[in-house]
Design a protein around this motif. Structure first.
Motif, short mmCIF file in Angstrom:
data_model
loop_
_atom_site.label_atom_id
_atom_site.label_comp_id
_atom_site.label_asym_id
_atom_site.label_seq_id
_atom_site.Cartn_x
_atom_site.Cartn_y
_atom_site.Cartn_z
N LEU A 297 13.56 10.52 -3.67
CA LEU A 297 13.51 11.25 -2.41
C LEU A 297 12.80 10.43 -1.35
O LEU A 297 13.21 10.41 -0.18
N ASP A 298 11.73 9.73 -1.74
CA ASP A 298 11.03 8.86 -0.81
C ASP A 298 11.93 7.71 -0.35
O ASP A 298 11.94 7.33 0.83
N LEU A 299 12.68 7.13 -1.29
CA LEU A 299 13.57 6.03 -0.93
C LEU A 299 14.60 6.47 0.11
O LEU A 299 14.89 5.74 1.06
N CYS A 300 15.14 7.67 -0.07
CA CYS A 300 16.14 8.17 0.88
C CYS A 300 15.51 8.47 2.23
O CYS A 300 16.08 8.16 3.28
N THR A 301 14.33 9.07 2.21
CA THR A 301 13.66 9.42 3.46
C THR A 301 13.38 8.17 4.30
O THR A 301 13.58 8.16 5.52
N ASP A 302 12.91 7.13 3.64
CA ASP A 302 12.52 5.91 4.35
C ASP A 302 13.66 4.91 4.51
O ASP A 302 13.60 4.06 5.41
N ILE A 499 -5.23 10.20 -6.46
CA ILE A 499 -5.84 9.03 -5.79
C ILE A 499 -4.75 8.15 -5.20
O ILE A 499 -4.87 7.64 -4.08
N GLU A 500 -3.67 7.97 -5.94
CA GLU A 500 -2.56 7.13 -5.47
C GLU A 500 -1.93 7.70 -4.20
O GLU A 500 -1.61 6.96 -3.27
N LEU A 501 -1.78 9.02 -4.17
CA LEU A 501 -1.22 9.65 -2.98
C LEU A 501 -2.14 9.46 -1.78
O LEU A 501 -1.67 9.18 -0.66
N THR A 502 -3.45 9.58 -2.00
CA THR A 502 -4.40 9.36 -0.92
C THR A 502 -4.29 7.95 -0.37
O THR A 502 -4.31 7.73 0.85
N VAL A 503 -4.16 6.96 -1.25
CA VAL A 503 -4.02 5.57 -0.82
C VAL A 503 -2.76 5.39 0.03
O VAL A 503 -2.80 4.78 1.11
N PRO A 512 5.69 2.98 -0.44
CA PRO A 512 5.81 4.29 -1.11
C PRO A 512 5.97 4.13 -2.62
O PRO A 512 6.73 3.28 -3.08
N ASN A 513 5.22 4.91 -3.37
CA ASN A 513 5.21 4.83 -4.83
C ASN A 513 4.81 3.44 -5.31
O ASN A 513 5.19 3.02 -6.41
N GLY A 514 4.04 2.74 -4.48
CA GLY A 514 3.63 1.39 -4.81
C GLY A 514 2.15 1.27 -5.06
O GLY A 514 1.55 0.24 -4.72
N CYS A 515 1.55 2.32 -5.61
CA CYS A 515 0.12 2.30 -5.88
C CYS A 515 -0.14 2.83 -7.28
O CYS A 515 0.56 3.73 -7.75
N VAL A 516 -1.14 2.29 -7.94
CA VAL A 516 -1.55 2.79 -9.24
C VAL A 516 -3.07 2.73 -9.35
O VAL A 516 -3.70 1.75 -8.93
N ALA A 517 -3.64 3.82 -9.86
CA ALA A 517 -5.08 3.89 -10.11
C ALA A 517 -5.31 3.97 -11.60
O ALA A 517 -4.65 4.75 -12.30
N VAL A 518 -6.24 3.17 -12.11
CA VAL A 518 -6.55 3.15 -13.54
C VAL A 518 -8.06 3.12 -13.73
O VAL A 518 -8.82 2.83 -12.80
N ALA A 519 -8.46 3.44 -14.94
CA ALA A 519 -9.88 3.39 -15.29
C ALA A 519 -10.16 2.12 -16.09
O ALA A 519 -9.40 1.76 -16.99
#
Length: 615
Positions: A297-302, A499-503, A512-519
């Motif tokens: 959906l993000d790919l289509c929107t952008d 956290i990824e959405l906030t970034v 878009p969808n290009g972030c990952v948070a890990v511990a």
């Protein structure tokens, strides 16, 4: 030879007049109730008798105008020819890797192998060394008797054999071009309790495991999904999801045959290259139901221009089922706002939840109802409780419901440590029971017992422990993340997806969808590390990169009260993902610790120390 007819090239105006999907289903799935349906092959046989000349599938070979089509009569005939050909292998109970691209050939061989009584292992095409290595892992575990491949992939035979254990018998490679006719295949076929599929998990958290799914599991899932999807009349489907993925296979191929409606097939690569192809096909073929993960959906929107959008007519779409990964409220809002001018009704978006271990479907939004979302208190969420607040309240964050339990499915929310059912609104592990739940993992008794053998005092039966976290609220299932992905900092539960959405929302230069948070756990405490991919169109020098890191840090501290100790900027495509597009968080963490992550600008960062932060 088995042939598929000459594909016709038509322009868009011609397509509107000669749509091969125009004769859509006018019956309901209840007509199967009087038939003796034990397997999905029984469903195909029923469709071949009742609607023989209806188009079953149309494949857009180039993703746009070149068509290949097959009717239910033809699909039944071709599956018989393939099953007859396979009799030479004494196929009943044997295992076959299906190594084909999306298309009519894939569908024909899928049902031909089912018809022959074989256990099918849908596999990701071995593109590149990583794809070949994954295929070798699957083959080493499943030990298939045959591999079905066309000329494109048969060239990988020797390289694959070199990667297999030396003691393992090498599988026989079967070419897809076979003689028609052949010996009678009467008596060949599966029973209800025979193994239909070894559906290998994506491997987002561990080495892929083969979920054992019987024909009874497949039929149960189709029955549940049919009730969930509602009235079949006028239904036309479309899918670009990979057929080796559980959602693509069940929702895009098996469900249409079970319910008897026509479906359009698009290759995944064609969609990724040009997202407009999907919605354009939905528009031109008057598709009513389709499937798309959140990222699509993000790919289509952008990625769809105003000029392209102006050509779309989405008024006939009744459902866009959105699953396979966390569904974001902001993504749905952007998508529905963007395509409202094309006639898209926001009520068509259908968040759903499922997993391969349950064949696929566990919960989903009821048909013709708007999707449900809640604004919840972020601090209470970190403490494990869903507390609904006003959307304008300080610390409010949106969560999208994945709908209600599907027919025939029971869901419990269980404290994973105390093994007790938790109250409504409290977050715990999602446990599932139903006839669609698989029987275990192939040749892995320990993992099977841990995952499929969940029991509770005074609760009948065994449950599937999904490993996913969530809560039930007002009958809605809210999925919050993976148990293994949970980041615990100072006693607070932080969900990496939040956290990824906030970034991503902090700076538009993040892909878009290009972030990952890990511990990163040093044995004493967990520290947050973030990898963020920069859009290809952006050019950031060292100063701009440092300012971006500071901006992202400030946003995370403001939202969650914790400071990320490492922010790694990267180019698009750097984050390792599974074949279904899910982030491989363990691989991200390991790459950060080993210093194997390429940095934005081409350099490689030094390893992140295990006992202190690295900037």
């Amino acid at each position: 030879m088995l042939s598929y007819g000459k594909a016709d090239v038509r322009n868009a105006s011609h397509l509107a007049l000669s749509n091969p999907l125009s004769k859509c289903a006018e019956s309901t799935s209840s007509d199967l109730a009087t038939s003796k349906l034990h397997t999905i092959i029984d469903a195909l046989a029923f469709r071949a008798r009742s609607i023989p000349d209806q188009t079953a599938f149309v494949h857009l070979v180039d993703g746009e105008v070149i068509e290949q089509a097959i009717t239910y009569r033809e699909l039944w005939s071709r599956s018989q020819s393939i099953a007859a050909y396979l009799k030479a292998f004494e196929p009943n109970g044997k295992r076959a890797v299906l190594l084909l691209d999306t298309g009519i050939e894939y569908v024909s061989w899928l049902f031909g192998l089912f018809h022959a009584g074989m256990t099918i292992i849908p596999a990701f095409p071995p593109i590149g060394s990583r794809g070949l290595s994954r295929l070798a892992l699957i083959c080493a575990d499943a030990q298939p008797d045959i591999i079905v491949a066309d000329a494109r992939f048969s060239n990988a035979r020797e390289r694959l054999n070199d990667l297999l254990p030396s003691a393992m018998p090498q599988p026989y490679w079967v070419e897809t071009t076979i003689p028609t006719g052949g010996p009678d295949c009467t008596g060949v076929g599966p029973a209800r309790d025979d193994i239909a599929l070894l559906q290998y998990t994506s491997g987002s958290t561990s080495t892929p495991k083969g979920v054992i799914l019987t024909h009874a599991n497949l039929v149960s899932n189709c029955e549940n999904a049919s009730l969930w999807m509602g009235d079949i009349r006028g239904r036309v489907g479309c899918t670009w999801l990979p057929p080796y993925h559980d959602m693509g296979l069940m929702g895009g191929i098996l469900q249409p045959v079970y319910d008897g409606f026509s479906t359009l097939l698009i290759n995944p690569g064609h969609f990724i290259q040009k997202p407009f192809r999907w919605l354009s096909a939905v528009s031109r073929y008057k598709v009513t139901v389709t499937i798309a993960p959140n990222f699509a959906l993000d790919l289509c929107t952008d990625g769809i221009s105003d000029a392209e959008r102006s050509t779309l007519d989405l008024r006939h779409v009744r459902a866009i089922y959105c699953g396979a990964e966390p569904v974001r409220s902001r993504t749905i809002e952007r998508f529905t706002d963007r395509f409202a001018a094309a006639g898209l009704d926001p009520a068509t978006i259908g968040p759903c939840y499922g997993l391969a271990e349950a064949t696929v479907l566990v919960a989903g939004k009821p048909v013709d109802k708007p999707f449900v979302s809640f604004h919840v208190d972020r601090e209470m969420l970190s403490r494990g409780t869903i507390q609904v607040v006003d959307e304008n309240a300080p610390g409010a964050c949106p969560l999208v419901s994945s709908g209600r339990p599907a027919a025939g499915v029971e869901i419990l929310i269980v404290d994973p440590l105390e093994l007790q059912i938790v109250p409504e609104g409290r977050i715990g592990e999602i446990w599932v029971k139903g006839d669609n739940v698989g029987t275990g993992y192939w040749r892995n008794a320990v993992a099977s017992s841990e995952t499929f053998g969940g029991t509770l005092p005074e609760v009948d039966g065994q449950f599937l422990r999904t490993g996913d976290l969530g809560a039930l609220l007002e009958g809605e299932l809210i999925v919050t993340g993976r148990l293994k992905d949970l980041i615990i900092v100072s006693g607070r539960n932080l969900y990496p997806q939040d956290i990824e959405l906030t970034v991503e929302e902090t700076d538009s230069r993040i892909r878009p969808n290009g972030c990952v948070a890990v511990a990163l756990d040093d044995g004493e405490r967990e520290r947050i590390a973030i990898v963020a991919e920069i859009k290809r169109s952006e050019k950031l020098d060292d100063v701009a990169q440092e300012l971006l890191r500071r901006s992202l840090t400030a946003a995370i501290v403001a939202a969650y009260g914790v400071k990320p100790e490492h922010i790694h900027l990267a180019t698009p495509g750097t984050i390792p993902r599974t074949t279904s597009g899910k982030v491989r968080r363990r691989a991200v963490r390991d790459a950060l610790l080993a210093g194997n992550f390429a940095q934005y600008g081409g350099r490689t960062r030094a390893p992140v120390p295990a006992d202190r932060s690295a900037s």
